[in-house]
Design a protein around this motif. Structure first.
Motif, PDB file in Angstrom:
ATOM      1  N   ARG A 110      -7.001  13.730   5.261  1.00  0.00           N
ATOM      2  CA  ARG A 110      -7.454  14.431   6.443  1.00  0.00           C
ATOM      3  C   ARG A 110      -7.355  16.033   6.397  1.00  0.00           C
ATOM      4  O   ARG A 110      -7.682  16.733   7.167  1.00  0.00           O
ATOM      5  N   ARG A 146      -1.750   9.657  -5.608  1.00  0.00           N
ATOM      6  CA  ARG A 146      -2.164  11.223  -5.571  1.00  0.00           C
ATOM      7  C   ARG A 146      -2.307  11.448  -7.152  1.00  0.00           C
ATOM      8  O   ARG A 146      -2.523  12.479  -7.567  1.00  0.00           O
ATOM      9  N   HIS A 199       7.106   7.337   1.839  1.00  0.00           N
ATOM     10  CA  HIS A 199       6.684   6.022   1.760  1.00  0.00           C
ATOM     11  C   HIS A 199       7.793   4.852   2.302  1.00  0.00           C
ATOM     12  O   HIS A 199       7.274   4.095   3.138  1.00  0.00           O
ATOM     13  N   ARG A 221       0.854  -1.194   0.011  1.00  0.00           N
ATOM     14  CA  ARG A 221      -0.033  -0.096  -0.086  1.00  0.00           C
ATOM     15  C   ARG A 221       1.023   1.381  -0.167  1.00  0.00           C
ATOM     16  O   ARG A 221       1.917   1.223   0.809  1.00  0.00           O
ATOM     17  N   PHE A 245      -7.789  14.834  -5.437  1.00  0.00           N
ATOM     18  CA  PHE A 245      -7.012  14.915  -6.677  1.00  0.00           C
ATOM     19  C   PHE A 245      -7.936  14.206  -7.893  1.00  0.00           C
ATOM     20  O   PHE A 245      -8.877  14.906  -8.027  1.00  0.00           O
TER      21      PHE A 245
HETATM   22  C1  FMN Z   1      -4.484  10.111   9.297  1.00  0.00           C
HETATM   23  C2  FMN Z   1      -3.992  10.603   7.831  1.00  0.00           C
HETATM   24  C3  FMN Z   1      -4.156  11.610   7.259  1.00  0.00           C
HETATM   25  C4  FMN Z   1      -3.497  12.144   6.010  1.00  0.00           C
HETATM   26  N1  FMN Z   1      -3.932  13.088   5.223  1.00  0.00           N
HETATM   27  C5  FMN Z   1      -3.317  13.395   3.938  1.00  0.00           C
HETATM   28  C6  FMN Z   1      -3.869  14.529   3.491  1.00  0.00           C
HETATM   29  O1  FMN Z   1      -4.584  15.206   3.569  1.00  0.00           O
HETATM   30  N2  FMN Z   1      -3.339  14.656   2.071  1.00  0.00           N
HETATM   31  C7  FMN Z   1      -2.283  13.840   1.573  1.00  0.00           C
HETATM   32  O2  FMN Z   1      -1.827  13.950   0.471  1.00  0.00           O
HETATM   33  N3  FMN Z   1      -1.937  12.681   2.186  1.00  0.00           N
HETATM   34  C8  FMN Z   1      -2.520  12.406   3.501  1.00  0.00           C
HETATM   35  N4  FMN Z   1      -2.024  11.250   4.348  1.00  0.00           N
HETATM   36  C9  FMN Z   1      -1.248  10.368   3.413  1.00  0.00           C
HETATM   37  C10 FMN Z   1       0.235  10.287   4.507  1.00  0.00           C
HETATM   38  O3  FMN Z   1       0.824  11.741   4.035  1.00  0.00           O
HETATM   39  C11 FMN Z   1       1.113   9.178   3.855  1.00  0.00           C
HETATM   40  O4  FMN Z   1       0.322   7.982   4.317  1.00  0.00           O
HETATM   41  C12 FMN Z   1       2.443   9.187   4.570  1.00  0.00           C
HETATM   42  O5  FMN Z   1       3.261  10.043   4.045  1.00  0.00           O
HETATM   43  C13 FMN Z   1       3.079   7.808   4.440  1.00  0.00           C
HETATM   44  O6  FMN Z   1       3.000   7.763   2.812  1.00  0.00           O
HETATM   45  P1  FMN Z   1       2.527   6.262   2.197  1.00  0.00           P
HETATM   46  O7  FMN Z   1       1.163   6.302   2.546  1.00  0.00           O
HETATM   47  O8  FMN Z   1       2.952   6.601   0.783  1.00  0.00           O
HETATM   48  O9  FMN Z   1       3.217   5.059   2.935  1.00  0.00           O
HETATM   49  C14 FMN Z   1      -2.837  10.942   5.261  1.00  0.00           C
HETATM   50  C15 FMN Z   1      -2.554   9.831   5.952  1.00  0.00           C
HETATM   51  C16 FMN Z   1      -3.359   9.619   7.249  1.00  0.00           C
HETATM   52  C17 FMN Z   1      -2.984   8.093   8.011  1.00  0.00           C
END
Ligand code: FMN
Length: 179
Positions: A128, A14, A166, A10, A67
């Motif tokens: 969020r 975007r 990530h 996972r 997006f």
């Molecule tokens: C509670 C929560 C809120 C998040 N809100 C946003 C957001 O508003 N915009 C966004 O682009 N990513 C958002 N994310 C994604 C995180 O930025 C992302 O999960 C984190 O940077 C790790 O990257 P990955 O998911 O690719 O592993 C959110 C993730 C979580 C769990």
């Protein structure tokens, strides 16, 4: 796929392909949501599935975080229905005066959906970073229904790739305390 392989595969998407999400995949995602545990089994989640151009356009006018996803699930909770520990005192006097587990419940539901989507080859983004009032203004949710988080869902665009965040996870030694 074992669980850790699923969790590892996972990543936050975007940029999405225009290909729509098949109904049977959406059904599977929603079934995963249904199976999620919630505090005292109250099941306060209310999931708004946005697929029409009109609904998606309304959401995109309220937040740029949708997006170009072809499907978005706005995970809401009927807050008064969620379990609330009346004896809880620690959260009082903080921004959580009205503390109950609605946000936790919606988060567990959302996590189930995110992993179920991953399992069937879809990309997702948990969101969020939106203004709650803007989302409330954009849609006529029934009284007491509050958006808790948003899940963008779709096939990743061919050129989409994970952000550098990530791969950036703290070692367990920084996040786990053994007593
Ligand atoms: C509670 C929560 C809120 C998040 N809100 C946003 C957001 O508003 N915009 C966004 O682009 N990513 C958002 N994310 C994604 C995180 O930025 C992302 O999960 C984190 O940077 C790790 O990257 P990955 O998911 O690719 O592993 C959110 C993730 C979580 C769990």
């Amino acid at each position: 796929m074992d669980f850790l392989e699923l969790a590892q595969s996972r990543w936050s998407v975007r940029n999405y392909d225009a290909r729509p999400v098949e109904q049977e995949k959406l059904d599977r995602i929603l079934e995963a949501a249904r199976l999620a545990p919630t505090g005292a089994n109250r099941q306060p989640q209310r999931l708004y599935v946005l697929r029409s151009e009109e609904a998606l356009a309304r959401l995109r006018a309220a937040t740029r975080m949708a997006f170009n996803a072809p499907l978005v699930i706005v995970a809401c909770a009927k807050v008064d229905e969620a379990w609330h520990n009346e004896r809880e005192t620690v959260m009082r006097g903080t921004t959580c005066d009205t503390y109950n587990v609605a946000e936790m419940d919606a988060s567990i539901v959302c996590d189930h959906m995110q992993l179920a989507a991953t399992e069937v080859g879809l990309g997702t983004l948990w969101v969020r970073g939106y203004d709650t009032q803007s989302i409330l203004d954009a849609f006529e949710f029934p009284e007491g229904i509050v958006p808790m988080c948003i899940l963008d869902v779709g096939y990743p665009a061919p050129e989409a790739k994970p952000s550098r965040l990530h791969e950036d996870r703290k070692p367990l030694s920084q996040t786990v305390v053994e007593w």
